[in-house]
Design a protein around this motif. Structure first.
Motif, short mmCIF file in Angstrom:
data_model
loop_
_atom_site.label_atom_id
_atom_site.label_comp_id
_atom_site.label_asym_id
_atom_site.label_seq_id
_atom_site.Cartn_x
_atom_site.Cartn_y
_atom_site.Cartn_z
N SER A 117 37.32 27.90 31.61
CA SER A 117 38.80 28.40 32.03
C SER A 117 39.40 29.54 31.63
CB SER A 117 39.79 26.77 31.67
OG SER A 117 39.34 26.08 32.68
N VAL A 118 39.22 29.80 30.41
CA VAL A 118 39.99 31.21 29.99
C VAL A 118 39.15 32.33 31.02
CG1 VAL A 118 40.38 32.68 28.17
CG2 VAL A 118 40.74 30.16 27.99
N GLY A 119 37.85 32.22 30.72
CA GLY A 119 36.97 33.17 31.32
C GLY A 119 37.55 33.23 32.94
N TYR A 120 37.54 32.11 33.78
CA TYR A 120 37.86 32.04 35.02
C TYR A 120 39.33 32.64 35.22
CZ TYR A 120 39.95 30.33 39.49
OH TYR A 120 40.63 30.16 40.43
N PHE A 121 40.20 32.19 34.57
CA PHE A 121 41.81 32.72 34.65
C PHE A 121 41.83 34.06 34.59
CE2 PHE A 121 42.88 27.97 33.75
CZ PHE A 121 43.26 27.98 35.34
N ILE A 122 40.99 34.70 33.66
CA ILE A 122 41.11 36.17 33.33
C ILE A 122 40.64 36.73 34.47
CG2 ILE A 122 40.12 38.04 31.97
CD1 ILE A 122 40.53 36.45 29.33
N THR A 123 39.60 36.33 34.89
CA THR A 123 38.72 37.12 36.20
C THR A 123 39.71 37.02 37.37
OG1 THR A 123 36.59 36.69 35.22
CG2 THR A 123 36.78 37.17 37.49
N ASP A 124 40.09 35.71 37.62
CA ASP A 124 41.07 35.68 38.92
C ASP A 124 42.35 36.36 38.77
OD1 ASP A 124 41.04 34.70 41.39
OD2 ASP A 124 42.39 32.82 40.74
N LEU A 125 42.84 36.18 37.35
CA LEU A 125 44.23 37.14 37.41
C LEU A 125 43.74 38.65 37.70
CD1 LEU A 125 46.20 35.85 34.41
CD2 LEU A 125 46.97 36.33 36.73
N ALA A 126 42.46 39.05 37.08
CA ALA A 126 42.40 40.53 37.30
C ALA A 126 42.04 40.84 38.83
CB ALA A 126 41.07 40.91 36.59
N MET A 127 41.59 39.88 39.39
CA MET A 127 41.52 40.25 40.91
C MET A 127 42.83 40.11 41.87
SD MET A 127 37.89 38.14 41.79
CE MET A 127 37.87 38.92 43.55
N ILE A 128 43.50 39.27 41.33
CA ILE A 128 44.96 38.98 41.91
C ILE A 128 45.77 40.28 41.73
CG2 ILE A 128 47.15 37.89 41.80
CD1 ILE A 128 45.63 35.40 41.29
N PHE A 129 45.82 41.22 40.49
CA PHE A 129 46.38 41.88 40.33
C PHE A 129 45.94 43.37 41.08
CE2 PHE A 129 47.87 40.02 36.01
CZ PHE A 129 49.35 40.11 36.41
N CYS A 130 44.68 43.41 41.01
CA CYS A 130 43.92 44.48 41.63
C CYS A 130 44.38 44.58 43.29
CB CYS A 130 42.44 44.56 41.45
SG CYS A 130 41.98 45.06 39.74
N LEU A 131 44.49 43.38 43.71
CA LEU A 131 44.49 43.30 45.17
C LEU A 131 46.01 42.74 45.63
CD1 LEU A 131 41.18 41.93 45.98
CD2 LEU A 131 41.82 44.17 46.43
N TYR A 132 46.80 42.71 44.83
CA TYR A 132 48.26 42.16 44.79
C TYR A 132 49.00 42.80 46.29
CZ TYR A 132 52.69 40.17 43.89
OH TYR A 132 53.81 39.43 43.91
N PRO A 133 49.51 41.96 46.93
CA PRO A 133 49.66 40.42 46.81
C PRO A 133 48.64 39.50 47.78
CG PRO A 133 51.04 41.33 48.50
CD PRO A 133 50.44 42.52 47.92
N SER A 134 47.53 40.41 48.36
CA SER A 134 46.47 39.80 49.22
C SER A 134 45.71 38.66 48.60
CB SER A 134 45.49 40.71 49.59
OG SER A 134 45.95 42.03 49.95
N LEU A 135 45.74 38.30 47.21
CA LEU A 135 45.03 37.10 46.99
C LEU A 135 46.00 35.95 46.26
CD1 LEU A 135 41.69 38.45 45.13
CD2 LEU A 135 42.00 37.36 47.57
N GLY A 136 47.19 36.31 46.51
CA GLY A 136 48.39 35.33 46.00
C GLY A 136 49.66 36.17 45.54
N GLY A 137 50.63 35.31 45.70
CA GLY A 137 51.88 36.21 45.35
C GLY A 137 52.28 35.95 43.88
N MET A 138 53.69 35.98 43.45
CA MET A 138 54.01 35.70 42.20
C MET A 138 53.99 34.44 41.75
SD MET A 138 55.22 37.41 39.56
CE MET A 138 55.33 39.07 40.43
N GLU A 139 53.93 33.43 42.50
CA GLU A 139 53.78 31.85 42.09
C GLU A 139 52.34 31.87 41.58
OE1 GLU A 139 52.61 31.90 46.28
OE2 GLU A 139 54.24 32.81 45.18
N TYR A 140 51.54 32.57 42.16
CA TYR A 140 49.98 32.39 41.54
C TYR A 140 50.06 33.18 40.27
CZ TYR A 140 48.20 30.48 46.06
OH TYR A 140 48.13 29.67 47.16
N VAL A 141 50.65 34.21 40.18
CA VAL A 141 50.41 35.17 38.72
C VAL A 141 51.15 34.06 37.80
CG1 VAL A 141 51.68 36.91 37.67
CG2 VAL A 141 50.64 37.18 40.06
N LEU A 142 52.17 33.61 38.28
CA LEU A 142 52.96 32.61 37.10
C LEU A 142 52.08 31.50 36.76
CD1 LEU A 142 55.49 32.01 35.37
CD2 LEU A 142 56.55 30.78 37.50
#
Length: 268
Positions: A117-142
């Protein structure tokens, strides 16, 4: 030196360093990030062979396609591990082990939180930030920030792992959510598979993100005297994170219900 001797040395290094008590959280996180990369690449490889329309997707669609494959793999693993630890193992049972349930942990539970989980959430968060908001908006970040904070705390300090795994069971809805997006992207929104998946997603969400959260709050109420013994930050996480996620889950559930009604209405 024989091959057997090298093997024994490698096993000793893994046991004494990578899986030693202080190192488990950190090595598991690194392992989780590596597994995410592997799942991402395998999704890309398999899709390019078995889905003819994959090559015609835009670049951002392919990235999201692979990302959703990665998140589905994470969801399957964390759901199986969470169900085992919460309902089928003795680790968090009130009847088999002594001591406060809020302080119980094991190598498996700690390693699972880090790698899965921690490894996944870090990876997914990094992708969301890099491609924001294509992979999800602020609700996904929160959602991810709340999740990674609670999971990382439980992993490092060993407190409240039971409630962390209860919340992580909600990931059981992720494969159905991703399949809905896959079918929509593949032009199968009017197919029977899309309808069946919508019904499954509705039922899974109701069970894992509504009813299970109600049970979690009831369990927190029954064990409040034990929860008060954890550190202040951990105490806050036990209440704030599930409450915030419960509000988000209820809002999303309303959207799922409206979408299902709309789909069923079109079929009549």
């Amino acid at each position: 030196m024989s091959l057997q001797s090298y093997r024994y040395q490698a096993e000793a290094i893994v046991k004494d360093y990578l899986l030693s008590d202080p190192a488990v959280p950190y090595t598991s996180v690194l392992g989780g990030i590596f597994m995410c990369k592997l799942a991402y690449d395998l999704t890309q490889l398999i899709s390019s062979f078995y889905f003819k329309g994959y090559s015609s997707l835009t670049k951002i669609q392919r990235i999201e396609w692979n990302n959703r494959g990665m998140s589905s793999v994470h969801a399957v693993f964390i759901t199986i591990l969470s169900l085992h630890l919460v309902f089928f193992s003795d680790l968090f049972s009130d009847y088999h082990l002594e001591g406060f349930v809020t302080f119980r942990s094991s190598h498996l539970s700690t390693f699972g939180l880090g790698q899965v989980s921690v490894g996944y959430f870090i990876t997914d968060l990094a992708m969301i930030f890099c491609l924001y908001p294509s992979l999800g908006g602020m609700e996904y970040v929160l959602h991810h920030l709340l999740s990674v904070s609670a999971v990382a705390y439980a992993m490092i300090y060993g407190e409240g792992q039971l409630y962390t795994y209860m919340v992580l069971i909600s990931e059981t809805t992720t494969p159905a959510i991703n399949l809905r997006w896959f079918l929509d992207t593949a032009g199968l929104k009017r197919s029977n598979a899309y309808l069946v998946n919508g019904i499954v997603m509705f039922l899974a969400w109701l069970a894992a993100r509504i009813f299970l959260f109600i049970y979690s709050f009831y369990h927190i109420y029954l064990h409040h005297d034990q929860i008060k013994q954890v550190h202040t930050f951990g105490y806050l996480l036990v209440f704030v994170v599930p409450s915030a996620l419960a509000v988000m889950n209820t809002m999303w559930f309303g959207k799922i219900l409206r979408g299902l009604r709309k789909t069923l209405a079109k079929r009549q």
